[in-house]
Design a protein around this motif. Structure first.
Motif, PDB file in Angstrom:
ATOM      1  N   ALA A  44       0.891  -1.222  -0.111  1.00 38.59           N
ATOM      2  CA  ALA A  44       0.162   0.176  -0.229  1.00 38.59           C
ATOM      3  C   ALA A  44       0.735   1.331  -0.051  1.00 38.59           C
ATOM      4  O   ALA A  44       0.590   2.289  -0.910  1.00 38.59           O
ATOM      5  CB  ALA A  44      -0.706   0.004   1.199  1.00 38.59           C
ATOM      6  N   GLY A  45       1.804   1.233   0.680  1.00 40.34           N
ATOM      7  CA  GLY A  45       2.632   2.393   0.932  1.00 40.34           C
ATOM      8  C   GLY A  45       3.593   2.741  -0.667  1.00 40.34           C
ATOM      9  O   GLY A  45       3.441   3.609  -0.964  1.00 40.34           O
ATOM     10  N   LEU A  56       7.616  10.236   1.306  1.00 41.48           N
ATOM     11  CA  LEU A  56       6.749  10.652   2.490  1.00 41.48           C
ATOM     12  C   LEU A  56       5.388   9.953   2.622  1.00 41.48           C
ATOM     13  O   LEU A  56       5.204   9.417   3.473  1.00 41.48           O
ATOM     14  CB  LEU A  56       6.731  12.235   2.693  1.00 41.48           C
ATOM     15  N   MET A  57       4.829   9.895   1.403  1.00 41.40           N
ATOM     16  CA  MET A  57       3.523   9.341   1.182  1.00 41.40           C
ATOM     17  C   MET A  57       3.662   7.777   1.450  1.00 41.40           C
ATOM     18  O   MET A  57       2.816   7.345   2.340  1.00 41.40           O
ATOM     19  CB  MET A  57       2.690   9.717   0.051  1.00 41.40           C
ATOM     20  N   CYS A  58       4.750   7.425   1.055  1.00 40.72           N
ATOM     21  CA  CYS A  58       4.817   5.910   1.216  1.00 40.72           C
ATOM     22  C   CYS A  58       5.079   5.600   2.924  1.00 40.72           C
ATOM     23  O   CYS A  58       4.565   4.718   3.529  1.00 40.72           O
ATOM     24  CB  CYS A  58       6.187   5.515   0.534  1.00 40.72           C
ATOM     25  N   ALA A  97       0.755   3.839   8.662  1.00 40.59           N
ATOM     26  CA  ALA A  97      -0.811   3.711   9.054  1.00 40.59           C
ATOM     27  C   ALA A  97      -1.148   2.164   8.976  1.00 40.59           C
ATOM     28  O   ALA A  97      -1.956   1.921   9.782  1.00 40.59           O
ATOM     29  CB  ALA A  97      -1.589   4.540   7.993  1.00 40.59           C
ATOM     30  N   VAL A  98      -0.797   1.430   8.134  1.00 37.33           N
ATOM     31  CA  VAL A  98      -1.231   0.278   7.832  1.00 37.33           C
ATOM     32  C   VAL A  98      -0.409  -0.729   9.030  1.00 37.33           C
ATOM     33  O   VAL A  98      -1.249  -1.686   9.532  1.00 37.33           O
ATOM     34  CB  VAL A  98      -0.780  -0.524   6.488  1.00 37.33           C
ATOM     35  N   THR A  99       0.906  -0.554   9.370  1.00 36.02           N
ATOM     36  CA  THR A  99       1.556  -1.362  10.271  1.00 36.02           C
ATOM     37  C   THR A  99       1.349  -0.987  11.906  1.00 36.02           C
ATOM     38  O   THR A  99       1.836  -1.566  12.731  1.00 36.02           O
ATOM     39  CB  THR A  99       3.028  -1.467  10.061  1.00 36.02           C
ATOM     40  N   ALA A 109       2.388   1.718  -3.426  1.00 35.02           N
ATOM     41  CA  ALA A 109       1.441   2.191  -4.629  1.00 35.02           C
ATOM     42  C   ALA A 109       1.174   3.672  -4.242  1.00 35.02           C
ATOM     43  O   ALA A 109       1.064   4.402  -5.161  1.00 35.02           O
ATOM     44  CB  ALA A 109       0.109   1.322  -4.283  1.00 35.02           C
ATOM     45  N   ALA A 110       0.754   3.999  -3.035  1.00 34.85           N
ATOM     46  CA  ALA A 110       0.597   5.444  -2.829  1.00 34.85           C
ATOM     47  C   ALA A 110       1.653   6.271  -2.969  1.00 34.85           C
ATOM     48  O   ALA A 110       1.551   7.511  -3.464  1.00 34.85           O
ATOM     49  CB  ALA A 110       0.067   5.551  -1.016  1.00 34.85           C
ATOM     50  N   GLY A 111       3.016   6.012  -2.757  1.00 33.39           N
ATOM     51  CA  GLY A 111       3.940   6.880  -3.049  1.00 33.39           C
ATOM     52  C   GLY A 111       4.159   6.785  -4.511  1.00 33.39           C
ATOM     53  O   GLY A 111       4.724   7.854  -5.122  1.00 33.39           O
ATOM     54  N   LEU A 112       4.178   5.970  -5.174  1.00 29.39           N
ATOM     55  CA  LEU A 112       4.465   5.950  -6.620  1.00 29.39           C
ATOM     56  C   LEU A 112       3.327   6.913  -7.268  1.00 29.39           C
ATOM     57  O   LEU A 112       3.566   7.821  -8.234  1.00 29.39           O
ATOM     58  CB  LEU A 112       4.160   4.362  -7.417  1.00 29.39           C
ATOM     59  N   VAL A 113       1.923   6.800  -7.040  1.00 28.95           N
ATOM     60  CA  VAL A 113       0.837   7.432  -7.375  1.00 28.95           C
ATOM     61  C   VAL A 113       1.142   9.037  -7.176  1.00 28.95           C
ATOM     62  O   VAL A 113       1.174   9.944  -7.985  1.00 28.95           O
ATOM     63  CB  VAL A 113      -0.501   7.042  -7.062  1.00 28.95           C
TER      64      VAL A 113
END
Length: 104
Positions: free
Chosen positions: A45-46, A80-82, A88-90, A48-52
Motif C-alpha cells: 500500500a505504501g 513521504l507518502m509511502c 498507518a497500515v503497520t 502504491a501510494a508513493g508511486l501515485v
C-alpha cells in the motif's frame, strides 16, 4: 542534506541526480527490518501510494520547474507518502477490551 551539499558544490546535476535520493530509502528500510505486524500489506500500500503521489506531483510540477527540481520534489513527496501509509497500515492496534458479560 546530501542533495543540498551536491547542489552547493557542483550545481544542478543533469545525469545521475537520483543517487542523492538514496537516504530517503533508509527510514523505510529500517522500518522493514523490524518486521512489524502487517508489514507486507503496508509495503504494498505504501509503495502504491508513493508511486501515485510521485507521478501526479511530477506531472503537475513538470510544467513549471526544471527536471531536477521536478523529480526531486516528486520523489521526496512519494517517499513521504509511502512512509505515512506504511506506518498507518503497520501501526499497532489496541487489543479489544476483555468484557466478561456473563458475570454481570
Amino acid at each position: 542534506m546530501v542533495s543540498a551539499v551536491r547542489l552547493a558544490l557542483f550545481g544542478e546535476p543533469t545525469v545521475g541526480w537520483a543517487v542523492a535520493l538514496f537516504p530517503l530509502v533508509l527510514p523505510l528500510t529500517g522500518a522493514l527490518a523490524h518486521r512489524p505486524p502487517r508489514y507486507v500489506p503496508g509495503l504494498v500500500a505504501g509503495l502504491a501510494a508513493g508511486l501515485v503521489t510521485a507521478l501526479l506531483l511530477g506531472i503537475d510540477l513538470g510544467s513549471s520547474l526544471s527536471s531536477f527540481w521536478t523529480g526531486f520534489a516528486a520523489m521526496c513527496a512519494g517517499f513521504l507518502m509511502c512512509s505515512v501509509v506504511f506506518a498507518a497500515v503497520t501501526w499497532p492496534r489496541p487489543a479489544p477490551p476483555d468484557e466478561d458479560l456473563g458475570s454481570r
